[in-house]
Design a protein around this motif. Structure first.
Motif, PDB file in Angstrom:
ATOM      1  N   GLU A   2       0.710  -1.221   0.094  1.00 32.37           N
ATOM      2  CA  GLU A   2       0.154   0.025  -0.044  1.00 32.37           C
ATOM      3  C   GLU A   2       0.920   1.391  -0.034  1.00 32.37           C
ATOM      4  O   GLU A   2       2.247   1.092   0.412  1.00 32.37           O
ATOM      5  N   PRO A   3       0.399   2.367  -0.438  1.00 31.39           N
ATOM      6  CA  PRO A   3       1.029   3.632  -0.443  1.00 31.39           C
ATOM      7  C   PRO A   3       1.198   4.322   0.885  1.00 31.39           C
ATOM      8  O   PRO A   3       0.706   4.042   1.806  1.00 31.39           O
ATOM      9  N   GLY A   4       2.140   5.131   0.991  1.00 29.55           N
ATOM     10  CA  GLY A   4       2.265   6.038   2.034  1.00 29.55           C
ATOM     11  C   GLY A   4       3.525   5.887   2.894  1.00 29.55           C
ATOM     12  O   GLY A   4       4.145   6.856   3.633  1.00 29.55           O
ATOM     13  N   GLY A   5       4.423   4.698   2.752  1.00 30.32           N
ATOM     14  CA  GLY A   5       5.558   4.671   3.251  1.00 30.32           C
ATOM     15  C   GLY A   5       5.431   4.735   4.923  1.00 30.32           C
ATOM     16  O   GLY A   5       4.679   3.977   5.568  1.00 30.32           O
ATOM     17  N   ALA A   6       6.166   5.828   5.742  1.00 32.76           N
ATOM     18  CA  ALA A   6       6.133   6.028   6.983  1.00 32.76           C
ATOM     19  C   ALA A   6       4.986   7.043   7.175  1.00 32.76           C
ATOM     20  O   ALA A   6       4.783   7.325   8.567  1.00 32.76           O
TER      21      ALA A   6
ATOM     22  N   GLY B 168      10.459  -2.919  16.641  1.00 32.12           N
ATOM     23  CA  GLY B 168      11.797  -2.673  16.597  1.00 32.12           C
ATOM     24  C   GLY B 168      12.300  -2.187  15.414  1.00 32.12           C
ATOM     25  O   GLY B 168      11.544  -2.027  14.241  1.00 32.12           O
ATOM     26  N   PRO B 169      13.726  -2.117  15.188  1.00 34.22           N
ATOM     27  CA  PRO B 169      14.313  -1.538  14.116  1.00 34.22           C
ATOM     28  C   PRO B 169      14.113  -2.346  12.858  1.00 34.22           C
ATOM     29  O   PRO B 169      13.698  -1.853  11.815  1.00 34.22           O
ATOM     30  N   ALA B 170      14.139  -3.757  12.986  1.00 37.15           N
ATOM     31  CA  ALA B 170      13.789  -4.858  12.174  1.00 37.15           C
ATOM     32  C   ALA B 170      12.412  -4.717  11.404  1.00 37.15           C
ATOM     33  O   ALA B 170      12.095  -4.653  10.205  1.00 37.15           O
TER      34      ALA B 170
ATOM     35  N   GLN C  36      10.804  -3.609   7.836  1.00 39.51           N
ATOM     36  CA  GLN C  36       9.785  -4.421   7.176  1.00 39.51           C
ATOM     37  C   GLN C  36       8.472  -3.526   6.606  1.00 39.51           C
ATOM     38  O   GLN C  36       8.001  -4.126   5.676  1.00 39.51           O
ATOM     39  N   HIS C  37       8.228  -2.872   7.599  1.00 35.99           N
ATOM     40  CA  HIS C  37       6.977  -2.166   7.243  1.00 35.99           C
ATOM     41  C   HIS C  37       7.305  -1.300   6.054  1.00 35.99           C
ATOM     42  O   HIS C  37       6.406  -0.675   5.170  1.00 35.99           O
ATOM     43  N   ASP C  38       8.416  -0.446   5.859  1.00 36.42           N
ATOM     44  CA  ASP C  38       8.735   0.550   5.064  1.00 36.42           C
ATOM     45  C   ASP C  38      10.173   0.433   4.751  1.00 36.42           C
ATOM     46  O   ASP C  38      11.061   0.741   5.552  1.00 36.42           O
ATOM     47  N   PRO C  39      10.526  -0.219   3.597  1.00 39.02           N
ATOM     48  CA  PRO C  39      11.952  -0.573   3.379  1.00 39.02           C
ATOM     49  C   PRO C  39      13.007   0.501   3.537  1.00 39.02           C
ATOM     50  O   PRO C  39      14.253   0.529   3.434  1.00 39.02           O
ATOM     51  N   SER C  40      12.331   1.994   3.131  1.00 35.37           N
ATOM     52  CA  SER C  40      13.194   3.151   3.438  1.00 35.37           C
ATOM     53  C   SER C  40      13.565   3.182   4.847  1.00 35.37           C
ATOM     54  O   SER C  40      14.452   4.057   4.917  1.00 35.37           O
TER      55      SER C  40
ATOM     56  N   VAL D 169      15.557   1.927   6.801  1.00 38.67           N
ATOM     57  CA  VAL D 169      16.799   1.373   6.779  1.00 38.67           C
ATOM     58  C   VAL D 169      17.228   1.035   8.319  1.00 38.67           C
ATOM     59  O   VAL D 169      17.659   1.847   8.902  1.00 38.67           O
ATOM     60  N   GLY D 170      17.438  -0.254   8.815  1.00 37.92           N
ATOM     61  CA  GLY D 170      17.541  -0.375  10.413  1.00 37.92           C
ATOM     62  C   GLY D 170      17.026   0.428  11.260  1.00 37.92           C
ATOM     63  O   GLY D 170      17.509   0.655  12.464  1.00 37.92           O
ATOM     64  N   GLY D 171      15.901   0.911  11.076  1.00 37.30           N
ATOM     65  CA  GLY D 171      14.944   1.822  11.742  1.00 37.30           C
ATOM     66  C   GLY D 171      15.257   3.280  11.805  1.00 37.30           C
ATOM     67  O   GLY D 171      14.894   3.717  12.730  1.00 37.30           O
ATOM     68  N   ALA D 172      15.962   3.415  10.940  1.00 43.01           N
ATOM     69  CA  ALA D 172      16.435   4.874  10.893  1.00 43.01           C
ATOM     70  C   ALA D 172      15.062   5.751  10.185  1.00 43.01           C
ATOM     71  O   ALA D 172      14.705   5.570   9.055  1.00 43.01           O
ATOM     72  N   ILE D 173      14.539   6.777  10.753  1.00 42.11           N
ATOM     73  CA  ILE D 173      13.397   7.638  10.178  1.00 42.11           C
ATOM     74  C   ILE D 173      13.736   8.807   9.645  1.00 42.11           C
ATOM     75  O   ILE D 173      12.888   9.250   9.058  1.00 42.11           O
ATOM     76  N   ASN D 174      15.007   9.352   9.333  1.00 44.18           N
ATOM     77  CA  ASN D 174      15.359  10.211   8.620  1.00 44.18           C
ATOM     78  C   ASN D 174      15.975  10.054   7.276  1.00 44.18           C
ATOM     79  O   ASN D 174      16.522  11.011   6.740  1.00 44.18           O
ATOM     80  N   ALA D 175      16.334   8.951   7.086  1.00 48.50           N
ATOM     81  CA  ALA D 175      17.056   8.667   5.859  1.00 48.50           C
ATOM     82  C   ALA D 175      18.313   9.142   5.762  1.00 48.50           C
ATOM     83  O   ALA D 175      19.029   9.679   4.556  1.00 48.50           O
ATOM     84  N   GLY D 176      19.030   9.312   6.769  1.00 43.12           N
ATOM     85  CA  GLY D 176      20.386   9.731   7.031  1.00 43.12           C
ATOM     86  C   GLY D 176      20.378  10.807   8.257  1.00 43.12           C
ATOM     87  O   GLY D 176      19.404  11.485   8.338  1.00 43.12           O
TER      88      GLY D 176
END
Length: 531
Positions: A39-43, A436-438, A442-446, A448-455
C-alpha cells in the motif's frame, strides 16, 4: 518482453514520491508510481491496534511542518478530504522530578509555564516568538527549497536586515543547550527547546541542533502539532485521491530492482518481474540515497568520488516504538501533561546529553528519553470513549535491539519510565504493538535499520552536504534521474520538500530551459564528483 511507457516513473509511494507525482501530473505529464509494499504511504500510514476500535499511526503522527510547507499547502489536500485536529495543548515536557513545562498555542499559557521556572522568561519567549513571526514565511521557504535558496534568502534578508541576519545565522548554528542558555534563565523554556531538538537525531550539545529545537518549538507555538482526523493514512489518501483525479497511476506490490541507464542518462526502470517501464522524461526516486545509487543504479555507473562519499554516508539512529491500547487516559502526576498531544518524558538537560552520548558510543540508554503521543487526546476517533490510543518511541544505537529478548527488555524500560510519572499506567494496558528496528524496516524498506530520517540530520550531512557533498539539489550524476527522498535536502519530516524539489528539477530539465539547465548542472557535477 513487454515495455510500458510514461513521461515519468516515480520509485516509491512515500509522501515525497506522491508529492512529486502530483506536481508532475499538474504539469500534464503521464506519471506511474511504483511501490514495493502492498500500500502507498511509506512512513505516513495508520493501522488498527489488536483491540477493536483502536487505531494508531505506524510512524509519523504529528505534522507541524505540513501546516507551513509551501509544497504541502500548494496541493490543497483539504479539498481532497483531509481534515486536521488539535489536542487541547500542544506539548508538555515532564522533568524527572515531575515538574512540567507546557507549550500551548495560547501564548499566554506558554509564558505562564516558562515563567514558573524564571519570571523573565515570559518576555524572552514572547520576543523569540515575535522574531519567528517576522521571518516565518521567508525562513520556511529558505529551509525547504533547493540550496542555495536565492529568492527566499533574499526575502529573508529584506525582512531582517544584514545585522539581524548574521545573528540569526549564528543562532541557527548553536547547540540546543547553548541556545537555551543564551535565550532563557529557567529550565522550563530551555527544555522545551532541547526536547524538540531531539525530534532529530542530533544531541543537544552538537552544533546545529538548536535550529531543530527552535523551529519545532516556534511551530508548536504558532500552528501547533496538528494530526489528520482518522489517522496519518488520511494524508496519504488525500495525496492518492488528488493524483488519481489528474490521471496519475500507482501500482503497489511492484518493486523496482534497477534504473535503466545508457550514455549517462536514465531511460526507465525494471521491476522485480523483469518488466521494463520506459520513462520519456524523468525517473524520480523516493528511496534512500544508498539504495538508489548502489542498489538501483550501480557503482559502475557512478563517479568514483560519489561512490567513495557513499561509503561514509551516515544513517541516523535506530528506533524502537510501542503502541498501546489503554482502558483509560494516562494518569499523569503532572496535571499539565493530561491535555497535551505530545510529551517529552523523563530527562533534564543533563539527562538529554547522557541519552545522546549513549547513542553515539553504542550503548543502549538505561534511561531512555521518550517522545510520546496521546492520539485520542488529539483525535477522539482513535479509540472508544473513555479509552486512549497512545504510543511512544525512543532511539537506540544502530544494530541494537535486534533480538526479541533485547527488544522486550527495552520495552520494559520504556513502560517503567512512563509508570514512574503516571502510576497505574501499566494496569491500563489492554494490548500493545512493538516495533523494533527490523519490523520498522519491514513495514517501510526506506526505514533502513529503523532510521526514520533517511540519514543523519547532523550538520555534516545537511544543506549542500546532503546526502553527500554536492549541489544540495535533487539532481544526480545521471541525467534525468532525481533523488526525491528524505536523503535529499531538506531532509526528513512530512513537508514534501524533497519530492517538490525533485519534481521541479525534472520539469526544468525537460522544459524550454532544459539544454541550459543540463549544461549548468553537468558542469557543477564535474566539479563536485570529478567527472
Amino acid at each position: 518482453m513487454s515495455v510500458e511507457t510514461a513521461d515519468a516513473v516515480v520509485i516509491g509511494a512515500g509522501h515525497n514520491g506522491l508529492v512529486a507525482a502530483n506536481l508532475l501530473t499538474d504539469a500534464g505529464w503521464s506519471v506511474l508510481v511504483l511501490e514495493a509494499t502492498g500500500e502507498p504511504g511509506g512512513a505516513v500510514r495508520s493501522a488498527p491496534l489488536p483491540v477493536p476500535g483502536f487505531s494508531t499511526d505506524l510512524c509519523s503522527a504529528f505534522f507541524p511542518l505540513s501546516a507551513v510547507s509551501p509544497a504541502m499547502k500548494a496541493l490543497e489536500l483539504e479539498r481532497h478530504g483531509l481534515r486536521w485536529r488539535h489536542a487541547p495543548e500542544v506539548l508538555a515536557h515532564i522533568f524527572p522530578d515531575d515538574r512540567c513545562a507546557l507549550l500551548s498555542r495560547d501564548l499566554k499559557r506558554t509564558q505562564a509555564s516558562v515563567a514558573a521556572f524564571a519570571p523573565e522568561d515570559a518576555d524572552a519567549w514572547e520576543a523569540m516568538f515575535q522574531q519567528w513571526q517576522r521571518i516565518r514565511d521567508a525562513l520556511v521557504d529558505s529551509l525547504l527549497t533547493p540550496f542555495p535558496p536565492v529568492r527566499a534568502g533574499a526575502r529573508l534578508l529584506r525582512s531582517t536586515g544584514t545585522a539581524e541576519a548574521l545573528r540569526l545565522a549564528r543562532m541557527l548554528m548553536l547547540p540546543a543547550r547553548r541556545l537555551g542558555m543564551e535565550a532563557f534563565r529557567g529550565d522550563g523554556a530551555r527544555l522545551l527547546l532541547a526536547g524538540n531538538a531531539l525530534h532529530a537525531d542530533v544531541g543537544i550539545d552538537n552544533a546545529g541542533s538548536g535550529v531543530f529545537g527552535w523551529l519545532l518549538a516556534m511551530l508548536a507555538q504558532d500552528v501547533g502539532f496538528p494530526v489528520p482526523e482518522g489517522g496519518a493514512s488520511e494524508i496519504t489518501a488525500a495525496l492518492v485521491r488528488r493524483l488519481a483525479s489528474r490521471g496519475g497511476r500507482i501500482e503497489c506490490g511492484r518493486r523496482v530492482t534497477g534504473v535503466l541507464v545508457a550514455n549517462g542518462r536514465a531511460l526507465g526502470v525494471r521491476d522485480h518481474e523483469g518488466v521494463l517501464v520506459r520513462a520519456g522524461k524523468a525517473v524520480l526516486a523516493d528511496v534512500p540515497a544508498p539504495t538508489l545509487y548502489l542498489d538501483l543504479v550501480g557503482a559502475e555507473q557512478l563517479p568514483s568520488r560519489l561512490v567513495g562519499d557513499l561509503e561514509v554516508f551516515e544513517w541516523d539512529s535506530s528506533t524502537v516504538k510501542v503502541d498501546w491500547a489503554l482502558s483509560g487516559p494516562v494518569p499523569w502526576t503532572a496535571e499539565e501533561a493530561r491535555e497535551a498531544g505530545t510529551l517529552h518524558l523523563g530527562a533534564d538537560l543533563n539527562g538529554l546529553s547522557r541519552f545522546s552520548t549513549d547513542l553515539v558510543t553504542g550503548r543502549i540508554p538505561r534511561n531512555p528519553f521518550l517522545l510520546l503521543g496521546q492520539m485520542t487526546t488529539a483525535d477522539p476517533a482513535r479509540s472508544p470513549a473513555g479509552t486512549a490510543s497512545v504510543w511512544a518511541y525512543t532511539h537506540v544505537p544502530r544494530g541494537s535491539c535486534r533480538s526479541e529478548s533485547a527488544l522486550a527488555h527495552h520495552v520494559q524500560r520504556i513502560e517503567e519510565r512512563i509508570e514512574k510519572h503516571a502510576p497505574g499506567f501499566t494496569g491500563l494496558i489492554l494490548d500493545r504493538l512493538v516495533h523494533g528496528p527490523a519490523s520498522l524496516e519491514q513495514h517501510d524498506p526506506s526505514l533502513v535499520g529503523g532510521a526514520i530520517n533517511a540519514g543523519t540530520t547532523a550538520i555534516h550531512q545537511q544543506l549542500f552536504l546532503r546526502p553527500t557533498p554536492g549541489l544540495g539539489r535533487a539532481d544526480t550524476p545521471i541525467d534525468r534521474l532525481f533523488l526525491a527522498s528524505a536523503s535529499a535536502h531538506p531532509g526528513g519530516a512530512v513537508h514534501g520538500g524533497p519530492g517538490s524539489n525533485a519534481a521541479r528539477a525534472a520539469l526544468a530539465r525537460a522544459g524550454h530551459a532544459g539544454a541550459l539547465y543540463s549544461t549548468t548542472v553537468k558542469a557543477a557535477q564535474r566539479l563536485v564528483h570529478g567527472r
